[in-house]
Design an enzyme around this catalytic site. Sequence first.
Site, PDB file in Angstrom:
ATOM      1  N   HIS A   1      -5.982  -9.787  -2.284  1.00  0.00           N
ATOM      2  CA  HIS A   1      -6.670  -8.617  -1.611  1.00  0.00           C
ATOM      3  C   HIS A   1      -6.060  -8.212  -0.534  1.00  0.00           C
ATOM      4  O   HIS A   1      -5.984  -8.882   0.702  1.00  0.00           O
ATOM      5  CB  HIS A   1      -8.097  -9.013  -1.513  1.00  0.00           C
TER       6      HIS A   1
ATOM      7  N   ASP B   1      -6.685  -5.272   2.372  1.00  0.00           N
ATOM      8  CA  ASP B   1      -7.542  -4.157   2.586  1.00  0.00           C
ATOM      9  C   ASP B   1      -6.364  -3.002   3.072  1.00  0.00           C
ATOM     10  O   ASP B   1      -5.679  -3.357   3.886  1.00  0.00           O
ATOM     11  CB  ASP B   1      -8.436  -4.459   3.745  1.00  0.00           C
TER      12      ASP B   1
ATOM     13  N   ASP C   1     -14.274  -5.477  -3.905  1.00  0.00           N
ATOM     14  CA  ASP C   1     -14.960  -5.706  -2.674  1.00  0.00           C
ATOM     15  C   ASP C   1     -15.678  -4.550  -2.130  1.00  0.00           C
ATOM     16  O   ASP C   1     -15.802  -4.410  -0.846  1.00  0.00           O
ATOM     17  CB  ASP C   1     -13.662  -6.164  -1.736  1.00  0.00           C
TER      18      ASP C   1
ATOM     19  N   HIS D   1     -12.263   1.264   0.943  1.00  0.00           N
ATOM     20  CA  HIS D   1     -13.676   0.849   1.007  1.00  0.00           C
ATOM     21  C   HIS D   1     -13.666  -0.159   2.471  1.00  0.00           C
ATOM     22  O   HIS D   1     -14.889  -0.696   2.848  1.00  0.00           O
ATOM     23  CB  HIS D   1     -14.049  -0.442   0.064  1.00  0.00           C
TER      24      HIS D   1
END
Length: 1014
Positions: free
Chosen positions: A262, A264, A374, A579
């Site tokens: 993951h 971001d 997420d 997000h």
Amino acid sequence: MHDESRRIEERVQRLHDQRIKTAIYAATVPFEVEAWQAPGEPVPFEEAAAASYTPFAMGTPWGPPWGTTWFRMRGQVPEAWAGRRVEAVIDLGFVGDWPGNQAEALVHLTDGTPLKAVNPLNQYVAIANPAQGGESVDYLVEAASNPDILADNFSKTTPLGDKLTAGDKPLYTFRSADIAILDEEVWHLDLDVQVLRELMLELGEHDPRRHEIAHALDRAMDLLDLDDVSGSAAAVREALKPVLSKPAHASAHTVSGVGHAHIDSAWLWPIRETKRKTSRTFSNVTSLADEYDEFIFACSQAQQYEWVRDNYPKVWARIQESVKKGQWAPVGGMWVESDGNLPGGEAVARQFIHGKRFFMDHFGIETKGVWLPDSFGYNAAYPQIAKLAGNEWFLTQKISWNQTNKFPHHTFWWEGIDGTRIFTHFPPVDTYNARFSGEEMSRAVRNYQEKGGASRSLAPFGWGDGGGGPTREIMERARRLADLEGSAKVVVEHPDEFFAKAREEYPDAPVWVGELYLELHRATYTSQARTKQGNRRSEHLLREAELWATTAALHAPGYAYPYEKLDRLWKTVLLHQFHDILPGSSIAWVHREAEAEYARVARELQALTAEAMAALGSGGPRVFNTSPYARAEVVRAADGAPVYVEVPASGSAPLTDAEPTQPVTVDGRVLDNGLVRVEVAEDGTLSSVYDLRARREVLAEPGNLLRLHTDLPNYWDAWDIDKHYKNRYTDLLDASSVTVVEQDPLVGAIRVERDFGKGSKITQTITVRAGSPRIDIETDIDWHETEKILKAAFPVDIRAPHSSAEIQFGHIQRPTHTNTSWEAARFEVSGHRWVHLGEPGYGVAVINDSTYGHDVSRTVREDGGTTTTVRLSLVRAPRIPDPEADQGRHRFTYALLPGATIEDAVAEGYALNLPLRVADAAGAPAPVVSAEGEGVTVEAVKLADDASGDVVVRLYESRGGRAQGVLRTGFPLAGAQITDLLERPLEEAGVDGDGGVPVALRPFQILTLRLRRG
């Protein structure tokens, strides 16, 4: 038998931690290291390779915040190490054990080939296996000194979140850079002991398997020679084989592991650093794929692939090769893993359109599922949007963070507002950064809600949030757990395979209807208001530019539709819907850049729209209406004078006066236009809003009451608003002035000014216009509060059993009562352009142009009537991770719409967000399209992406009921097709005798039509 569990457990832990682990590297020799500090922002490899390096000693501080230091490392494999497995091992001075928010580096060969990244959980770079004695090693290492924003566990503010405030003091101390022998037998022993010990500790005290493992470990430790761990490792491993080889129970739960990292796209680091994170993580992943044939890595976010393609072509080539081998699985099909609530409906559609097209264009793969582990809750339109984009499954994990209620399913059908269902899974391991620890495996089984109905779950494994990805240690754990008694079974496989098996096993899975509301992170509807306003305005400017560019392309000879510019601008907006950007949960640097990007996007889109309108020719001022609804309202001419005009939907009209039904009168602090009468009190609140048509008072108590609450959540300042915020507040009732500022037959306006708090000032202009019941409250705030939230309340005299809030392509109803814990947990909710409250025969809407968060509550008065209150969340003041979040100037408008139906709320929501535009143009052609039929609402008009010249129209049913209508075109129509979101044909659409396209829509159905021009 005496219970010796404690002795054994403590013995195994000490020997593992202090003797086995420390013997993994059998011998080391140091690199010779030189350093060069790159000035300013990161530089290309070629510039770093040509720089002048100076000697650098271990133990030396390095790395200013957000800096880049290049290290040249030279060494030689000793002759005596020939035939051994040799690696470079680098410790930049790592802090903690999270790879994503601190020092990390990418190791290159001297020709610029990226080899692999190093981070605290992945410090090695393979040199040779077997090595040749005397082999030279020469690396250039790009090291990023990113600050550890989480150093104080989000308990303190920090200036490190922006290079403008971070200073230049070195953050890290370089510990070591060595060439080392990896003792493979000891390394495998380390993993054998880890897996068995963790499994043992998770098994029950009365489980025979726990004691079997304990005694096997105890006996094996007797064979460990503390003076020669390497020499005795093989014997210890042999002793452990029997307990490692016992197969799992036939009914054991199956965990489908898929590699994951993951990343971001921005969070505690800026976008520019994410670009480097992708190269580091993807280098690690492709290296791991070379070591483990069974390895499969799932990776979403087309934007990140594009960054690697454009900036790291050699890493991109390795990704393409891994995709061909089936070890790399593009998933998700979105441009970025966007927020699940805040992007508009068309923007969510474009996330899939741009994302899926990228994967099809570059890999020949159409992704089948939505991968959103997420995001902070998921809107109820997602199932339909996802299915229309060709998706079959949906994955998330975040709902496991719920503060109050445990979600009842892990595998289920998720049903959206239109009735579409999509097969959905929440990994019960409760993380998207799994590492196959004993605790995780036990949790996955213990948590799993579908026991008895299904027997498998998915676990994304690998270090993440800031990247890093899977490691060889995690892969070795997976191998040991593939079939091990006492544990769930692990199989590494593509997520498509997992979902196919899960659906086959559990076809009658339960159904969850409506939004997936996260009972946490509710403040993300409000934090960083300027970022949210930039998104809202960008979405509507894109709609304008596409509509008028399409109009010009159809009717203006020589005009070229700006495909590439619109594509680029859409991708910029989609990126910033990530997000942790749009929700307002990133560091100051991210939001500073986001605001600048939104300003640039606005300038470019304004220019594109102006060019399209100019292409239609000149002939005097005309009014252009981008809304899908016809409008009769007041607009400002070039000299600022108000003009009342009537304009068709998606069309234009001359800027000439029409006649409103009744002029506006201003009498003291009372505004009256024959539709509504508004009284402003001395304190600046609305003391009365009287609906003259319905002959009823709208307000039960003073309206537009501004309330300043103390807002310090228990944790996660930018993310959370906790229920106790309601308990401490100040009502802003001391207006410094209440002044009539406009008194015209077409416009009446009263300005209210207030000073409050720590030097904050708010100016609101309350405006009533001829011909409209809408009461606009234009707001200008100079905000200097900390740990506060400002809300605006409208207590209306309506007994509403539920509120309706606009979401993507429709609206959602939420109860106004709190009978259950599920309802009570929704004390702060999201919506888009409007919130509606209604009772049979009467309703009121609150419209906004850039806010998303709100709450709705109700009380019963002593007279027996019910007061239902909607309160907009206007602005917050969290201090972590951005200590200056939301400080400064904010300008926005919200409005009260008395006597509103849902249809009125939809139309006025568009009107407020798509202001009429005045431009010099010739007699404009008929609207490109117009929809006849109640509830048939056009959302987008554009030319087809394949540059064929076809016109693409996306429409939806907006009331929540069935709709019958006809789509009319302002150009000759040769035929029409119904398509998916990617504009691929699904079926032919009929054309009636008048050249229109009949449409029949179920509630909230989205329909995309491709229109061939005659």
